[in-house]
Design a protein around this motif. Structure first.
Motif, PDB file in Angstrom:
ATOM      1  N   UNK A 273       0.806  -1.191   0.195  1.00  0.00           N
ATOM      2  CA  UNK A 273       0.022   0.121  -0.063  1.00  0.00           C
ATOM      3  C   UNK A 273       1.002   1.385  -0.045  1.00  0.00           C
ATOM      4  N   UNK A 274       1.915   1.142  -0.526  1.00  0.00           N
ATOM      5  CA  UNK A 274       2.789   2.212  -0.705  1.00  0.00           C
ATOM      6  C   UNK A 274       3.254   2.699  -2.152  1.00  0.00           C
ATOM      7  N   UNK A 275       2.833   3.652  -2.839  1.00  0.00           N
ATOM      8  CA  UNK A 275       3.083   3.993  -4.025  1.00  0.00           C
ATOM      9  C   UNK A 275       4.413   4.502  -4.172  1.00  0.00           C
ATOM     10  N   UNK A 276       4.985   5.190  -3.317  1.00  0.00           N
ATOM     11  CA  UNK A 276       6.323   5.460  -3.384  1.00  0.00           C
ATOM     12  C   UNK A 276       7.243   4.367  -3.581  1.00  0.00           C
ATOM     13  N   UNK A 277       7.194   3.301  -2.514  1.00  0.00           N
ATOM     14  CA  UNK A 277       7.999   2.326  -2.994  1.00  0.00           C
ATOM     15  C   UNK A 277       7.902   1.581  -4.364  1.00  0.00           C
ATOM     16  N   UNK A 278       6.374   1.460  -4.592  1.00  0.00           N
ATOM     17  CA  UNK A 278       6.457   1.007  -6.099  1.00  0.00           C
ATOM     18  C   UNK A 278       6.760   1.914  -7.080  1.00  0.00           C
ATOM     19  N   UNK A 279       6.903   3.364  -6.748  1.00  0.00           N
ATOM     20  CA  UNK A 279       7.620   4.034  -8.096  1.00  0.00           C
ATOM     21  C   UNK A 279       9.075   3.618  -8.048  1.00  0.00           C
ATOM     22  N   UNK A 280       9.618   3.495  -6.926  1.00  0.00           N
ATOM     23  CA  UNK A 280      11.173   3.163  -6.813  1.00  0.00           C
ATOM     24  C   UNK A 280      11.362   1.672  -7.495  1.00  0.00           C
ATOM     25  N   UNK A 281      10.307   0.771  -7.241  1.00  0.00           N
ATOM     26  CA  UNK A 281      10.359  -0.535  -7.783  1.00  0.00           C
ATOM     27  C   UNK A 281      10.284  -0.199  -9.534  1.00  0.00           C
ATOM     28  N   UNK A 282       9.352   0.603  -9.920  1.00  0.00           N
ATOM     29  CA  UNK A 282       9.179   0.820 -11.445  1.00  0.00           C
ATOM     30  C   UNK A 282      10.989   1.411 -12.284  1.00  0.00           C
TER      31      UNK A 282
ATOM     32  N   UNK B 225      -8.856  -4.060  -5.697  1.00  0.00           N
ATOM     33  CA  UNK B 225      -9.895  -3.034  -5.710  1.00  0.00           C
ATOM     34  C   UNK B 225      -9.219  -1.823  -6.553  1.00  0.00           C
ATOM     35  N   UNK B 226     -10.252  -1.286  -7.372  1.00  0.00           N
ATOM     36  CA  UNK B 226      -9.900  -0.398  -8.498  1.00  0.00           C
ATOM     37  C   UNK B 226      -8.863   0.772  -8.107  1.00  0.00           C
ATOM     38  N   UNK B 227      -9.583   1.406  -6.891  1.00  0.00           N
ATOM     39  CA  UNK B 227      -8.587   2.660  -6.384  1.00  0.00           C
ATOM     40  C   UNK B 227      -7.096   2.357  -6.069  1.00  0.00           C
ATOM     41  N   UNK B 228      -7.011   1.304  -5.363  1.00  0.00           N
ATOM     42  CA  UNK B 228      -5.636   0.749  -4.933  1.00  0.00           C
ATOM     43  C   UNK B 228      -4.938   0.544  -6.167  1.00  0.00           C
ATOM     44  N   UNK B 229      -5.580  -0.463  -7.014  1.00  0.00           N
ATOM     45  CA  UNK B 229      -5.010  -0.906  -8.147  1.00  0.00           C
ATOM     46  C   UNK B 229      -4.342   0.442  -9.141  1.00  0.00           C
ATOM     47  N   UNK B 230      -5.267   1.341  -9.225  1.00  0.00           N
ATOM     48  CA  UNK B 230      -4.937   2.476  -9.976  1.00  0.00           C
ATOM     49  C   UNK B 230      -3.657   3.243  -9.384  1.00  0.00           C
ATOM     50  N   UNK B 231      -3.631   3.367  -7.999  1.00  0.00           N
ATOM     51  CA  UNK B 231      -2.594   4.154  -7.320  1.00  0.00           C
ATOM     52  C   UNK B 231      -1.215   3.292  -7.549  1.00  0.00           C
ATOM     53  N   UNK B 232      -1.280   2.218  -7.333  1.00  0.00           N
ATOM     54  CA  UNK B 232      -0.085   1.153  -7.549  1.00  0.00           C
ATOM     55  C   UNK B 232       0.348   1.204  -8.975  1.00  0.00           C
TER      56      UNK B 232
ATOM     57  N   UNK C 124      13.243  -4.075   0.413  1.00  0.00           N
ATOM     58  CA  UNK C 124      12.513  -3.167   1.179  1.00  0.00           C
ATOM     59  C   UNK C 124      10.920  -3.584   0.827  1.00  0.00           C
ATOM     60  N   UNK C 125      10.705  -3.999  -0.278  1.00  0.00           N
ATOM     61  CA  UNK C 125       9.220  -4.004  -0.886  1.00  0.00           C
ATOM     62  C   UNK C 125       8.837  -5.289  -0.343  1.00  0.00           C
ATOM     63  N   UNK C 126       9.855  -6.393  -0.168  1.00  0.00           N
ATOM     64  CA  UNK C 126       9.283  -7.360   0.650  1.00  0.00           C
ATOM     65  C   UNK C 126       8.866  -7.336   1.992  1.00  0.00           C
ATOM     66  N   UNK C 127       9.822  -6.467   2.823  1.00  0.00           N
ATOM     67  CA  UNK C 127       9.620  -6.247   4.041  1.00  0.00           C
ATOM     68  C   UNK C 127       8.200  -5.397   4.266  1.00  0.00           C
ATOM     69  N   UNK C 128       7.949  -4.547   3.117  1.00  0.00           N
ATOM     70  CA  UNK C 128       6.719  -3.743   3.471  1.00  0.00           C
ATOM     71  C   UNK C 128       5.266  -4.402   3.105  1.00  0.00           C
ATOM     72  N   UNK C 129       5.776  -5.543   2.192  1.00  0.00           N
ATOM     73  CA  UNK C 129       4.669  -5.834   1.479  1.00  0.00           C
ATOM     74  C   UNK C 129       4.087  -7.475   2.380  1.00  0.00           C
ATOM     75  N   UNK C 130       4.968  -7.817   3.394  1.00  0.00           N
ATOM     76  CA  UNK C 130       4.436  -9.195   3.999  1.00  0.00           C
ATOM     77  C   UNK C 130       3.340  -8.785   4.919  1.00  0.00           C
ATOM     78  N   UNK C 131       2.367  -9.446   5.142  1.00  0.00           N
ATOM     79  CA  UNK C 131       1.149  -9.080   5.866  1.00  0.00           C
ATOM     80  C   UNK C 131       1.227 -10.022   6.973  1.00  0.00           C
ATOM     81  N   UNK C 132       1.253  -9.615   8.317  1.00  0.00           N
ATOM     82  CA  UNK C 132       0.994 -10.344   9.642  1.00  0.00           C
ATOM     83  C   UNK C 132      -0.522 -10.598   9.634  1.00  0.00           C
ATOM     84  N   UNK C 133      -0.902 -11.606   9.596  1.00  0.00           N
ATOM     85  CA  UNK C 133      -2.347 -11.748   9.624  1.00  0.00           C
ATOM     86  C   UNK C 133      -2.899 -12.271  11.127  1.00  0.00           C
TER      87      UNK C 133
END
Ligand code: BGC
Length: 702
Positions: free
Chosen positions: A110-119, A157-164, A342-351
């Motif tokens: 949920x972090x477009x800033x990280x995704x931008x760097x991934x890109x 989700x449409x909005x989340x998918x758009x932002x990422x 970083x993307x892996x650390x920030x994307x893992x979800x503790x359920x």
């Protein structure tokens, strides 16, 4: 001179256009004339010097010329070729490139800033590998978790998918052309080459297209890949409505459309008329077969010119015939590997984290059992087109071993079936970590890999492994891998903690270890719903050649049916706690730019630093049309030190509340008192307010 040329895309920051001018002999507009006009003039000059044959040649792939897939340019005019490479989790060309977590895990940041760097990482490595178009991002919405390629996209989700998606496109396009795919409604693998997706216009506009529109209008994507499937009877590559009418005319897309690979182009004249600019990967329907109808007047030459103009425009904007702006040293550089981790650390979800089982405290443990076939198996996702070949992959076991060093004893049981000796070891351990889940044998691209998932649960062998270990050791922690939702009711109650680790890329083992031992604090949130049963979802038929997509899916469907998910969309735990309060709304800038600024105060009330995702959902009481009970309309991730409070602002463009009125072929904003709910998951929304739109009004495009 440079400032006179407007770049809708943002290749190479500022110096790019100056070089484009030099490369292509573009002459300036120091006189202050329209910058775009200078670019367009140069495009026209080049296209006017091309023969019809040269133009047609540029409209189909020509096999491989170093990068996996090439499309010729016109050498005598200095117009370079396109060189394409997949894909969404790293660059395939060249090999040895950085392998990032799959899209779904990056969606979970949920972090477009990280995704931008991934890109940016992928854009840089793509150019270093000699290619210039990245065949990514995959932005098909996850309408059902059974989709074999779920892992490539960002969520349901449409909005989340758009932002990422926008963030990724912007990052890539600092260096290379991005290629959002697969346009559109490509959500089944097994029958992807023929399935006809029947979808009503409202569902198409609101659920299946917004993220493509965002990628094009906000991200300025240079190209788009059409999908294999049909939409309402027409294959996407020859779909007038999708390509000509919506993408190119309505949205004003100034880039080009290329087909998906073999069987992605189905015809000559209908495809050309619909606006498919490039047939990939080789000539089957275009080439000579296209020349004839153009000469005969069945395909107007202006359409061919339009296609070529689109390509040349992007070649100029991205100055593709320059040597690559980056060299091979960027490939898998420390900096890039750090982004992957970083993307892996920030994307893992503790359920789940009963009794604060996690993080593990090394000083309080002496023996740790690490169990399961996947513990020491590289497991980074699909073996289809999104596959990459990194020079190494850190498995969870390697990550754990490196993290603990000699501080404690690791007993590795690298199998899924236990014998009595294994059971004794697990019993004696202070905690048992099971690494299990799905692999590329379970899910992936159709035909060339595993295809759709027919069951949403784990194999009976893996369920038994979890149950057996949990019966032996009360402190059982599951690290779960996979690219989509996995049903888990049959084993979840047995375990203490659950970390959803997706397919975490080549640095995944380090990320997992850091999360398990508290060197990183989980901050991922589910970008999809984990249902209790597949029966709680709309039907999914992987073998059907004709399907109808409904308006409601994911949390929209679960909420509407009054069901409880296993874990809701937006859910994810942390090692710290947060308080969120003081919802305020500021609509002082209402008017042409009717954007409401919602803000809340978020406080880290625990004792370690952590990040929380503030989520804003809207409801539509009294709407004239069927609406989702809740719709995500904004989110922001914020990192807080213990005790720290920050004000988080989320901007909501009021027009984004519109629905698509099919009868009027227009977006309509209803006169309604909308409810606005803010919190930290789609089922944890403690703060509410309202947002009133006094009078209904048409909305051009939101
Ligand atoms: C996939 C695309 C991919 C292309 C080239 C196709 O089968 O659907 O996503 O980019 O192959 O590898």
């Amino acid at each position: 001179m440079i400032s006179c040329i407007e770049r809708r895309a943002s290749p190479f920051k500022t110096s790019c256009l100056l070089l484009a001018v030099a490369i292509f002999g573009m002459t300036g507009c120091e006189d202050g004339s329209d910058p775009n006009a200078a670019l367009e003039q140069r495009v026209d000059e080049l296209v006017s010097q091309m023969t019809l044959e040269e133009k047609i040649l540029q409209m189909a792939g020509s096999g491989s010329n170093g990068a996996p897939f090439s499309v010729p340019g016109v050498e005598r005019l200095g117009v370079p070729a396109f060189e394409m490479s997949d894909g969404p989790r790293g660059v395939q060309a060249g090999g040895g490139t950085t392998q990032l977590p799959v899209g779904m895990m990056r969606g979970a940041t949920w972090d477009p800033e990280v995704e931008r760097r991934v890109g940016e990482v992928m854009g840089r490595e793509l150019r270093a590998a000699g290619a210039n178009i990245l065949l990514a991002p995959t932005i098909n919405i996850l309408s059902h978790p059974s989709w074999g390629r779920a892992q490539e996209t960002y969520g349901e989700d449409v909005h989340h998918l758009s932002r990422m998606g926008v963030a990724f496109v912007e990052g890539v396009q600092e260096y290379a052309l991005a290629n959002p795919k697969h346009y559109a409604a490509n959500n089944i693998e097994n029958t992807r080459f023929e399935v006809d997706v029947n979808v009503d216009e409202r569902t198409l506009r609101e659920i299946y297209l917004p993220h493509f529109r965002a990628a094009v209008l906000e991200g300025n994507a240079a190209s788009v890949m059409t999908a294999y499937n049909r939409v309402n009877g027409q294959y996407c590559g020859e779909n007038q409505h999708l390509v000509r009418e919506i993408l190119k005319t309505e949205w004003g897309f100034d880039g080009f459309a290329l087909s998906d690979w073999i069987l992605g182009t189905r015809s000559t004249v209908p495809s050309a008329l619909a606006g498919l600019d490039i047939e990939m990967p080789v000539t089957m329907f275009y080439g000579e077969s296209l020349l004839e109808p153009v000469v005969a007047g069945d395909v107007p030459e202006e359409l061919i010119d339009d296609a070529i103009r689109r390509m040349v425009r992007k070649k100029l904007q991205f100055r593709l015939d320059e040597p690559s702006p980056v060299d091979a040293s960027v490939i898998a550089s420390d900096e890039h590997l750090a982004v992957a981790q970083e993307a892996a650390e920030k994307g893992a979800v503790l359920l789940k984290n009963d009794s604060a089982a996690l993080p593990l405290d090394e000083s309080a443990l002496s023996r740790l059992a690490v169990v399961g076939l996947l513990a020491d198996t590289p497991n980074t996702g699909d073996t289809g087109s999104s596959n990459t070949s990194p020079s190494f992959i850190i498995t969870p076991l390697q990550g754990i071993e490196e993290a603990v060093g000699s501080a404690l004893t690791i007993d590795h049981i690298g199998k899924d079936t236990l014998d009595p000796a294994d059971e004794a070891v697990i019993q004696q351990a202070d905690a048992a970590i099971i690494v299990t889940g799905l692999t590329s044998d379970d899910e992936g691209e159709g035909l060339i890999a595993a295809g759709d998932r027919l069951e949403l649960g784990l194999s009976s062998e893996r369920v038994a492994l979890i149950q057996n270990v949990a019966a032996l050791n009360p402190r059982t922690i599951v690290v779960l891998q996979g690219g989509s939702a996995i049903t888990m009711g049959d084993w979840l109650p047995d375990i203490e903690a659950l970390l959803m680790a997706w397919y975490p890329g080549q640095m995944g083992g380090h990320a997992i270890a850091n999360l398990l031992f508290g060197d990183a604090n989980p901050s991922g949130k589910l970008p999809l719903t984990i249902p209790r049963s597949v029966d709680d979802l709309p039907p999914f038929d992987a073998e059907s050649t004709s399907v109808t997509y409904q308006y409601f899916h994911g949390y929209r469907h679960i909420d509407r049916e009054g069901l409880d998910p296993e874990f809701e969309f937006g859910f994810g735990l942390s090692y710290t706690t947060f308080a969120i309060d003081e919802l305020r709304a500021d609509r002082s800038n209402a008017g042409a730019d009717d954007v409401v600024r919602f803000s809340v105060d978020v406080t880290n009330t625990g004792s370690v630093a952590g990040a929380e995702v503030v989520q804003l959902y809207v409801t539509y009481p009294g709407s004239a049309v069927a609406r989702a009970n809740l719709e995500l309309k904004g989110f922001k991730k914020v990192l807080l030190e213990p005790g720290e409070t920050q004000t988080v602002e989320i901007k909501l463009p009021v027009n984004s509340l519109a629905y698509y009125d099919v009868a009027e072929s227009a977006w309509v904003l209803e006169g309604l008192t909308h409810e606005v709910h803010v919190g930290t998951s789609s089922r944890d929304l403690p703060l509410s307010t309202t947002l009133t739109v006094e009078e209904a009004r048409p909305v051009a495009l939101y």
